[in-house]
Design a protein around this motif. Structure first.
Motif, PDB file in Angstrom:
ATOM      1  N   THR A 237       0.862  -1.185   0.000  1.00  0.00           N
ATOM      2  CA  THR A 237       0.000   0.000   0.000  1.00  0.00           C
ATOM      3  C   THR A 237       0.897   1.234   0.000  1.00  0.00           C
ATOM      4  O   THR A 237       2.043   1.173   0.449  1.00  0.00           O
ATOM      5  CB  THR A 237      -0.930   0.039   1.238  1.00  0.00           C
ATOM      6  N   THR A 245      -3.622   0.836  -3.405  1.00  0.00           N
ATOM      7  CA  THR A 245      -4.262   0.176  -2.267  1.00  0.00           C
ATOM      8  C   THR A 245      -3.880  -1.305  -2.225  1.00  0.00           C
ATOM      9  O   THR A 245      -3.439  -1.869  -3.232  1.00  0.00           O
ATOM     10  CB  THR A 245      -5.801   0.253  -2.380  1.00  0.00           C
ATOM     11  N   VAL A 246      -4.107  -1.922  -1.070  1.00  0.00           N
ATOM     12  CA  VAL A 246      -3.774  -3.345  -0.941  1.00  0.00           C
ATOM     13  C   VAL A 246      -4.658  -4.196  -1.865  1.00  0.00           C
ATOM     14  O   VAL A 246      -4.211  -5.233  -2.367  1.00  0.00           O
ATOM     15  CB  VAL A 246      -3.828  -3.792   0.535  1.00  0.00           C
ATOM     16  N   SER A 268       6.021  -1.992   2.034  1.00  0.00           N
ATOM     17  CA  SER A 268       4.999  -0.955   1.849  1.00  0.00           C
ATOM     18  C   SER A 268       5.649   0.419   1.740  1.00  0.00           C
ATOM     19  O   SER A 268       6.819   0.612   2.092  1.00  0.00           O
ATOM     20  CB  SER A 268       3.982  -0.970   2.998  1.00  0.00           C
ATOM     21  N   LEU A 287      -0.477  -7.024   5.334  1.00  0.00           N
ATOM     22  CA  LEU A 287      -0.446  -6.727   3.890  1.00  0.00           C
ATOM     23  C   LEU A 287      -0.002  -7.969   3.127  1.00  0.00           C
ATOM     24  O   LEU A 287      -0.572  -8.318   2.086  1.00  0.00           O
ATOM     25  CB  LEU A 287       0.516  -5.574   3.607  1.00  0.00           C
TER      26      LEU A 287
END
Ligand SMILES: Cc1cc2nc3c(=O)[nH]c(=O)nc-3n(C[C@H](O)[C@H](O)[C@H](O)COP(=O)(O)O)c2cc1C
Length: 359
Positions: A237, A245-246, A268, A287
């Motif tokens: 992300t 976005t994830v 990230s 994530l």
């Protein structure tokens, strides 16, 4: 008692002895701005191997000179650089570790001062040996110079540079390659709407923003053949509402699976500052798990995984397939041996020379 951490993992033709891997970590230890590995690299990667890491991924290595974060980075755009890496790979192999290398293009975040050594920060000036950077759009990373937007010929050159470097990685004896698609460097800059405002087929929809990454992956696969595993490091992300976005990264991961990528290494951030990053133990593990679930690709988790049982639990409960341990391995390259003792794994890779210390 089972030991998830010490269960070997097989990717294509490669079996790796355990699930504690060393992530890429820039050493900024090239002497003459020539991208050639030095005795520091030999010692550093050798000690990680002796300490018991399963696979070691050599630091971000520029596929072209202008793709280096700083002039002190490793490169793999010529054969002299390849030949300096080969003995390092051989040393790590002698200690039972698998060796990977992170092939990187720093894009709009290239041409900066290294983290230490120069006393400076931000973009290098021409007098300091800096160069013009390139990115998807003429949009600067906060505090750095504005890059040139790559044209079609520039994109072709990027793909060729990754391919040529991958060939040299094979020739140097590496067991796997990792494509750097994270941390606000070139391929992440294309993925993220924060840095990509192109109006051609490389910008706009997620499919378009992922096009360059998928081209690189396909070209590298064609070069390295079917036996060698390929990893991609992604930022899970951007940590910003209008950023990557994830969910999008999970979709990119699914495409990467279709394109033959064997493992995702999920980190990230890095494409904008400031970003509200909730830093803490294992903070990026969710994530990794989300991307693993969405994509079906084996996944590595990274980020403040510093304790043996924390690492064991992440792998044992299926949150990730491997853990990448960064700064803790800089503090203690023997962390894998320490973890083996902690989880009472009976057969860690202990060099015979050190066996008396482990009886
Ligand atoms: C000294 C240092 C250099 C790093 N260089 C790289 C790099 O070359 N490529 C990369 O993808 N990440 C790089 N990172 C990030 C690490 O790979 C890792 O994701 C990060 O340190 C978080 O893991 P940790 O908490 O276990 O250290 C670097 C981190 C450190 C501390």
């Amino acid at each position: 008692m089972t030991h998830a951490l010490f269960t070997p993992i097989t990717l294509r033709d490669l079996e790796v002895r355990n699930r504690i891997w060393a992530p890429p970590m820039c050493q900024y230890s090239v002497h003459d701005r020539d991208g050639i590995a030095t005795s520091w690299h030999l010692m550093h990667y050798g000690s990680l191997a002796r300490g018991g890491a399963g696979a070691i991924i050599v630091e971000a290595t520029g596929v072209v000179p202008e793709g280096r974060i700083a002039p002190q980075d490793l490169g793999l755009w010529n054969d002299a650089q390849r030949d300096a890496l080969a003995p390092i790979v051989e040393l790590a192999h002698s200690q039972g570790a698998a060796m990977g290398i992170q092939l990187a293009h720093a894009g709009r975040k290239a041409s900066t001062h290294p983290e230490w050594g120069t006393g400076g920060s931000g973009s290098l000036t021409a007098d300091e040996g800096g160069w013009e950077t390139a990115g998807p759009s003429a949009l600067a990373f906060p505090g750095l110079d504005v890059p040139r937007a790559l044209d079609a010929a520039g994109l072709d050159e990027v793909v060729t540079a990754f391919t040529d470097s991958a060939r040299r990685a094979v020739e140097a004896g590496f067991d796997l390659v990792e494509i750097h698609g994270a941390h606000g460097y070139l391929l992440h800059e294309f993925l993220s709407p924060l840095s990509n405002q192109r109006e051609d087929e490389y910008g706009g929809s997620l499919e378009n923003r992922a096009r360059l990454l998928l081209r690189v992956v396909d070209a590298v696969r064609a070069e390295i053949g079917d036996a060698m595993p390929m990893l991609v490091r992604l930022s899970g992300t951007d940590w910003l509402e209008d950023g990557l976005t994830v969910q999008e990264v999970g979709q990119v991961g699914a495409w990467l699976r279709e394109h033959g990528v064997d493992m995702l290494d999920i980190s990230s951030g890095g494409n904008y500052t400031p970003a509200p990053i909730p830093v803490g133990p294992g903070y990026q593990v969710p994530l990794a798990t989300a991307v693993r679930t969405a994509s079906g690709v084996p996944t590595g988790a990274v980020g403040m995984i510093d304790e043996p049982f924390q690492a064991e639990q992440i792998v044992a409960t299926g949150l990730a397939d491997v853990v990448l341990v960064g700064r803790e391995l800089l503090r203690d390259p023997n962390f894998p041996l320490r973890a083996a003792r902690a989880v009472r794994y009976a057969e860690p890779h202990i060099p015979s020379q050190y066996a008396r210390a482990h009886r």
